[in-house]
Design an enzyme around this catalytic site. Structure first.
Site, PDB file in Angstrom:
ATOM      1  N   GLU A  58      -3.372   8.041   8.275  1.00 59.59           N
ATOM      2  CA  GLU A  58      -1.916   7.836   8.185  1.00 59.59           C
ATOM      3  C   GLU A  58      -1.194   8.526   9.347  1.00 59.59           C
ATOM      4  O   GLU A  58      -0.177   8.058   9.825  1.00 59.59           O
ATOM      5  CB  GLU A  58      -1.422   8.384   6.835  1.00 59.59           C
ATOM      6  N   CYS A  73     -10.957   2.850  -0.259  1.00 58.62           N
ATOM      7  CA  CYS A  73      -9.564   3.190   0.045  1.00 58.62           C
ATOM      8  C   CYS A  73      -9.232   2.398   1.301  1.00 58.62           C
ATOM      9  O   CYS A  73     -10.027   2.379   2.251  1.00 58.62           O
ATOM     10  CB  CYS A  73      -9.426   4.687   0.312  1.00 58.62           C
ATOM     11  N   CYS A 118      -4.377  -1.617  -2.017  1.00 58.58           N
ATOM     12  CA  CYS A 118      -4.479  -0.177  -2.255  1.00 58.58           C
ATOM     13  C   CYS A 118      -5.380  -0.002  -3.467  1.00 58.58           C
ATOM     14  O   CYS A 118      -5.085  -0.536  -4.545  1.00 58.58           O
ATOM     15  CB  CYS A 118      -3.089   0.382  -2.543  1.00 58.58           C
ATOM     16  N   HIS A 157      -7.369   2.812   3.672  1.00 60.80           N
ATOM     17  CA  HIS A 157      -7.239   3.554   4.929  1.00 60.80           C
ATOM     18  C   HIS A 157      -8.599   3.704   5.643  1.00 60.80           C
ATOM     19  O   HIS A 157      -8.657   3.858   6.863  1.00 60.80           O
ATOM     20  CB  HIS A 157      -6.682   4.968   4.672  1.00 60.80           C
ATOM     21  N   ASP A 213       0.873  -1.178   0.000  1.00 58.06           N
ATOM     22  CA  ASP A 213       0.000   0.000   0.000  1.00 58.06           C
ATOM     23  C   ASP A 213       0.910   1.228   0.000  1.00 58.06           C
ATOM     24  O   ASP A 213       2.121   1.126   0.205  1.00 58.06           O
ATOM     25  CB  ASP A 213      -0.914   0.011   1.237  1.00 58.06           C
ATOM     26  N   SER A 214       0.295   2.397  -0.156  1.00 58.61           N
ATOM     27  CA  SER A 214       1.054   3.641  -0.042  1.00 58.61           C
ATOM     28  C   SER A 214       1.436   3.909   1.412  1.00 58.61           C
ATOM     29  O   SER A 214       2.299   4.729   1.687  1.00 58.61           O
ATOM     30  CB  SER A 214       0.207   4.809  -0.547  1.00 58.61           C
TER      31      SER A 214
HETATM   32  N1  DGL Z   1      -4.742   3.330   0.756  1.00 65.97           N
HETATM   33  C1  DGL Z   1      -4.744   3.724  -0.591  1.00 65.97           C
HETATM   34  C2  DGL Z   1      -5.984   3.345  -1.357  1.00 65.97           C
HETATM   35  O1  DGL Z   1      -6.606   2.355  -1.032  1.00 65.97           O
HETATM   36  C3  DGL Z   1      -4.077   5.010  -1.019  1.00 65.97           C
HETATM   37  C4  DGL Z   1      -4.220   6.247  -0.201  1.00 65.97           C
HETATM   38  C5  DGL Z   1      -3.292   7.330  -0.696  1.00 65.97           C
HETATM   39  O2  DGL Z   1      -2.073   7.093  -0.603  1.00 65.97           O
HETATM   40  O3  DGL Z   1      -3.741   8.376  -1.187  1.00 65.97           O
HETATM   41  O4  DGL Z   1      -6.346   3.960  -2.322  1.00 65.97           O
END
Ligand code: DGL
Length: 266
Positions: free
Chosen positions: A151, A183, A73, A185, A10-11
């Site tokens: 984050e 997302c 992600c 997150h 993931d990011s």
């Molecule tokens: N967690 C990620 C997603 O599912 C990316 C969030 C990000 O880095 O902007 O899209």
């Protein structure tokens, strides 16, 4: 039986929401998790940038003998899933199709999807949902500010609730029946999102269907592990402190190591 690890990327911390479901449902599997905090956030980057980052991480995971890669992600799935499936010698699973499948299991007429700027602009959820359930009305909404809240460890705060209230105001008079957390997150803001939308709106976390597909794939190819002591190795391309804080909070069974990874993409 195959004891090689499953690679997850993931990011940032969002991928831990998929990792925790994997730990719960496939507890014998070793994991190598890469949080690309060095390039966080992905949601405001171009498709080409995200493709480069994701490919570099995929190549690292292959070099670490991963038997399968999960792109945990949505942004990277939308930008790079076909590319990685083509370029890497291992199976690669994304989170968007599983999320769409999970959302169309209950016969809903109207749902919402929230994601990063890039995921919503890409339209990947709408396209996949249109194929699976052509009559479904889908109201998509970018909610990029919520990514940084998670984050930076601000879930459960007043600031988090205010941000959720603001970003989800578009659903105030829409009567949606479910919301896809598009997302990785966002499942960590489940409480705040439920506070805003009420208990009648079902929150769909694509992680469950993603891990169920992962399990099916490993089973059908004879790749499941019987490891009694699986290793959970975490890497961050940024500051490991943030990943340690996230993993301490969200991986109830802990992890083996957390290290910095210096990854160069071309
Ligand atoms: N967690 C990620 C997603 O599912 C990316 C969030 C990000 O880095 O902007 O899209």
């Amino acid at each position: 039986m195959d004891k090689r690890p499953i690679g997850i990327m993931d990011s940032g911390l969002g991928g831990l929401s998929v990792t925790r479901v994997l730990r719960d449902q496939l507890p014998a599997e070793s994991v190598i998790f890469v949080g690309d905090q060095g390039h966080f956030p992905y949601g405001t980057k171009t498709k080409e940038q995200v493709q480069r980052f994701a490919l570099a991480i995929g190549e690292f995971l292959v070099a670490q003998q991963a038997k399968l890669m999960i792109i945990a992600c949505n942004t990277a799935t939308a930008a790079a899933l076909p590319l990685l499936q083509q370029q890497l010698p291992i199976p690669v699973i994304g989170v968007i199709e599983p999320g769409a499948i999970a959302a169309t299991k209950h016969g809903y007429q109207k749902i919402g999807v929230i994601g990063t700027e890039s995921t919503i602009k890409n339209g990947a959820y709408e396209r996949t949902l249109a194929k699976l359930a052509p009559d479904l009305t889908v109201i998509s909404q970018p909610a990029q500010p919520l990514v940084s809240i998670v984050e930076h460890g601000q879930t459960g705060t007043k600031k988090a609730q205010q941000a959720v209230d603001r970003e989800l105001a578009v659903y105030d008079h829409q009567q949606i029946q479910a919301l896809i957390l598009g997302c990785t997150h966002f499942p960590f803001l489940q409480q705040e999102i439920s506070n805003k939308l009420g208990d009648n709106v079902r929150l769909i976390d694509p992680a469950f269907e993603t891990i169920s597909q992962t399990k099916d794939l490993l089973t059908s190819r004879g790749l499941l592990s019987d490891g009694r002591k699986p290793a959970i190795d975490l890497y961050s391309t940024g500051d490991v402190k943030d990943l340690v804080a996230g993993a301490d909070k969200w991986l109830p069974d802990g992890y083996t190591r957390c290290q910095h990874l210096d990854l160069r993409e071309d």
